[in-house]
Design an enzyme around this catalytic site. Structure first.
Site, PDB file in Angstrom:
ATOM      1  N   HIS A 423     102.806  54.434  15.572  1.00  0.00           N
ATOM      2  CA  HIS A 423     104.196  55.122  15.093  1.00  0.00           C
ATOM      3  C   HIS A 423     103.729  56.447  14.481  1.00  0.00           C
ATOM      4  CE1 HIS A 423     106.890  56.279  11.787  1.00  0.00           C
ATOM      5  NE2 HIS A 423     107.769  56.168  12.583  1.00  0.00           N
ATOM      6  N   CYS A 754      73.738  81.906  30.293  1.00  0.00           N
ATOM      7  CA  CYS A 754      74.185  81.024  29.191  1.00  0.00           C
ATOM      8  C   CYS A 754      73.572  81.459  27.978  1.00  0.00           C
ATOM      9  CB  CYS A 754      73.692  79.649  29.146  1.00  0.00           C
ATOM     10  SG  CYS A 754      74.239  78.681  30.846  1.00  0.00           S
TER      11      CYS A 754
END
Length: 795
Positions: A423, A754
């Site tokens: 909830h 990279c």
């Protein structure tokens, strides 16, 4: 049963009936009529219509009284909300259900009982007539009752559902959403119970409930009845399933996370006249806490049903499922539109960057990729709402819908219990509040009035830090970004960040390092798992036994964890390339893994020591490399994620490259099979000088600019005395890069780079683009800057 304005069997209703039976019941009827024939199990039942509710209101002549009470509501401070709500509920509970409605409810219940040859135990659920719409979830606003047996209890439960239309939380919710209270009716669903009290139950989403990534199904489950998971009373098991693999008949489970599941909600032994006393919570036995609630076949079945449901409704859905402990059959008991990400633009985000970290007080599951700080307020029940001031951090054991008015005031939510589908999680997402759930001990570790920072920006794990820390916020709209010709790719090793990062502008993953996964998810040296029974160090052996509980074969633990982590990233970016670099720990780093000291010898200079390709075929690590290969084979072949390409790091010689490629084939990874490409890192000068020969062995190159610069200039960049000499733009380095790009073009193999430099230095990006490099990979925080630099270079 004759046609009635007050009762409608589920078999006779569908989405067109939402005004009379509410979203929840309309959806159940739709699924029973249309989806049950497709193999989905859905328990039967009937709806008490909103006409019955209005007839109840009019015959008892309480409409005007309700309107007067609502008119008196203080809409500035809502100070009299509790008193107003109670008076309205008392009006409804002291009224009488008209006789004709009573007769029809009883007749429908008796008819349902006949179908099951006994007095049916039913779930009685409220279904608001504006409920479960794409713009408003009404999640848990109204009451539901489980294990209701007999006509008397059923009628009491129906009337209590009517009254729950005016729960304090429901009144406040409608006020916030702008709904007219007196234009919202209430239907009641009466559905045959699934005996999940003897098995398990849970919730599912047809997308990732945190990021909104749509190509996965997320399941959460616990032992016993489902109210525990909905109300956040337990930390559930979680499962992620990749839709594409599921559709293609491949192994589709990406990830399984074991929850603590401390409580189990079961039927109460004796139920008198109080519907809410029909269930009771018991402690979950230790053996069940350490076991998953669903096996792989059950996870797959529920996921296939989820796909059918989503395809029918044509929008992302959330649903509740249950397993019957008597028949061992699975059921879908509710389904409704997902109400957060289905109406959100995932390409417009705010990025949060924490400037510095502090002492960690608690950690749990992230809800919302944000940061918030404030004074922590420990609240034990909604009755203490006056203690929580606007902007303070609400800290509670767990929450239920009664807490909703407090959420509007809170700067963030922290709970001991609950998962991503509890909830607290659902309402926090809908309200845009950052939350951390399932911390286990936040209410004990955090003091009332203590300044704290809740940092949920780094993935699935959220950290609560001591003190009010500083952070930066950036507004990003990806729709404004035009992709350059040179492919911008990401460097990524953390699977928890994969789904949200998939929305960033990219052409895939140029470098996925296995070291992060092995260090953080696996934590154990591969050879310690291979040689588990022969380990000498008892402490390490006990630790491994604890971590790998449930795995008789310890090697399977490594294969499972590694394959699931890689698959999560590969699925997030599918079908774009995901280039996975096989492990490249240095000896000192390997030694720090659990059990690692027995398999690693000290080295004077690990940087140029026993690392990369040299380890793979050496008897000291060969069987560990086999585990890596087996995990990659699972990802590519069993799961169908053929967008995964593999890359070999620190390959010193061409002969070594050939040896590793041959070994990979021996371990089941044959180059070219199903499009498998094997790349090599270009990080040693020998890789550049012999690039033409390396191109005959490998399908692509990836320049590791950091290591290449160190080894070209002979610099340890971590040495502060000479670190100022480290420079990727030194002519010695750029000449090597220029040479290897030319070789790649000459040999028709792909080549990328990279590193940080192309985002930091526009002139370096310009150099790479001019040399016609295929791709440049960036860390996520440098991607957007890197793209701008590429675009500038391409002009």
């Amino acid at each position: 049963m004759e046609k009635s304005a007050f009762i409608k069997p589920f078999t006779e209703i569908g989405l067109a009936d939402i005004l009379s039976v509410g979203g929840k019941n309309a959806s159940l009827g739709e699924m029973i009529r249309v989806l049950a024939p497709k193999g989905i199990n859905i328990p039967d039942g009937f709806a008490v219509t909103s006409s019955a509710y209005w007839e109840f209101i009019y015959q008892n002549k309480i409409k005007e009284d309700i309107e007067k009470l609502l008119f008196s509501l203080d809409r500035k401070t809502y100070a009299n909300l509790g008193d107003t709500g109670k008076k309205i509920r008392d009006l409804i509970l002291h009224a009488t259900i008209p006789e004709e409605i009573v007769k029809e409810i009883v007749a429908a219940y008796k008819s349902l009982c006949k179908n099951y040859d006994h007095m049916a135990d039913v779930a009685v659920r409220s279904s608001g007539t504006a409920e479960d719409l794409p713009s408003a979830s009404f999640a848990g606003q109204h009451d539901s009752f489980l294990n209701i047996q007999g006509e008397v209890l059923l009628l009491i439960a129906v009337q209590q559902c009517f009254a729950s239309l005016f729960n304090d939380r429901a009144i406040k919710y409608r006020e916030d959403k702008g709904f007219d209270h007196m234009k919202i009716g209430l239907s009641v669903g009466v559905q045959k119970m699934v005996r999940s009290d003897l098995a398990c139950s849970g919730i599912g989403f047809t997308l990732d409930p945190e990021s909104g990534f749509r190509n996965v199904i997320h399941l959460a489950g616990t032992w016993g009845l489902g109210e525990n998971i909905v109300k956040g009373a337990v930390n559930p098991d979680e499962f992620f399933v990749f839709k594409t693999s599921l559709i293609n008949g491949k192994k589709a489970i990406l990830n399984k996370k074991l929850g603590t599941k401390a409580k189990t909600l079961v039927y109460a032994e004796h139920v008198d006249h109080l519907p809410e006393a029909s269930t009771t919570n018991i402690d979950t036995p230790e053996t069940k806490r350490s076991a998953f609630v669903l096996n792989d076949a059950e996870i797959t079945t529920l996921s296939r049903w989820a796909l059918i449901i989503e395809n029918h409704y044509k929008i992302p859905m959330d649903f509740e499922w249950a397993k019957d402990g008597i028949s061992n059959e699975l059921y879908i008991v509710q389904a409704r539109p997902e109400t957060v990400h289905s109406i959100k633009n995932p390409f417009a985000i705010k990025e949060y960057i924490l400037k510095k970290k502090g002492k960690i007080l608690a950690q749990g599951s992230s809800v919302g990729n944000k940061i918030a700080s404030g004074i922590a307020r420990i609240i034990s029940s909604p009755s203490e709402s006056g203690r929580l001031k606007a902007g303070e951090i609400l800290v509670a054991e767990n929450t239920n819908p009664d807490w909703n008015p407090l959420f509007k005031k809170a700067g963030a939510i922290i709970t001991d219990k609950g998962g991503r589908t509890s909830h607290a999680s659902i309402v926090a997402r809908e309200m845009g509040i950052v939350a951390v759930v399932g911390t286990e001990n936040a209410t004990k570790r955090i003091h009332d009035g203590q300044p704290v920072t809740v940092a949920c920006q780094e993935g699935k794990t959220c950290f609560v830090y001591d003190g009010l820390l500083e952070w930066e916020e950036k507004e990003i709209n990806f729709h404004d970004i035009k992709m350059p010709r040179t492919n911008p790719m990401l460097i990524l090793g953390d699977p928890d960040k994969a789904f949200p990062l998939s929305f960033y502008p990219n052409q895939g993953i140029g470098l996925m390092r296995l070291e992060f996964i092995i260090s953080n998810s696996i934590r154990i040296h591969p050879m310690a798992l291979v040689n588990f029974t022969k380990l000498k160090e008892e402490k390490a052996k006990k630790e491994i036994e604890l971590i790998t509980a449930g795995y008789a074969d310890k090697k399977s633990y490594f294969i499972d964890k590694l394959s699931q982590s890689v698959a999560t990233i590969a699925a997030a970016f599918y079908p774009k390339d995901v280039i996975v670099r096989m492990s490249d720990f240095k000896t000192n780093e390997y030694a720090n893994l659990i059990g690692g000291h027995e398999f690693e010898e000290p080295e004077e200079n690990p940087m140029i020591g026993f690392r990369g390709a040299s380890r793979y075929y050496n008897k000291r690590y060969k069987e560990g490399f086999r585990l890596e290969c087996e995990a990659m084979k699972v990802v590519r072949e069993e799961m169908g994620l053929t967008n995964v390409k593999l890359m070999i790091p620190f390959c010193r010689t061409v002969e070594e490259g050939k040896k590793v490629v041959q070994l990979m084939e021996e371990f089941g990874l044959k180059q070219k099979k199903d499009g498998l490409e094997i790349y090599v890192m270009i990080e040693i000068p020998s890789n550049v000088l012999l690039a033409d020969a390396f191109a005959e062995v490998f399908d692509g190159f990836s320049i590791g600019s950091n290591d290449l610069t160190q080894l070209t200039l002979g610099i340890d960049r971590d040495n502060a005395v000479i670190s100022n000499l480290f420079n990727e733009q030194n002519p010695a380095v750029t000449n090597l890069i220029r040479s290897v790009i030319a070789s790649a073009k000459r040999n028709h193999v792909k080549i990328g780079l990279c590193g940080q430099a192309p985002s930091d230095y526009p002139e370096f990006a310009q150099f790479l683009v001019k040399e016609k490099i295929d791709s440049i990979s960036f860390n996520p925080d440098a991607l957007l800057k890197g793209i701008k630099n590429i675009q500038k270079a391409e002009m």
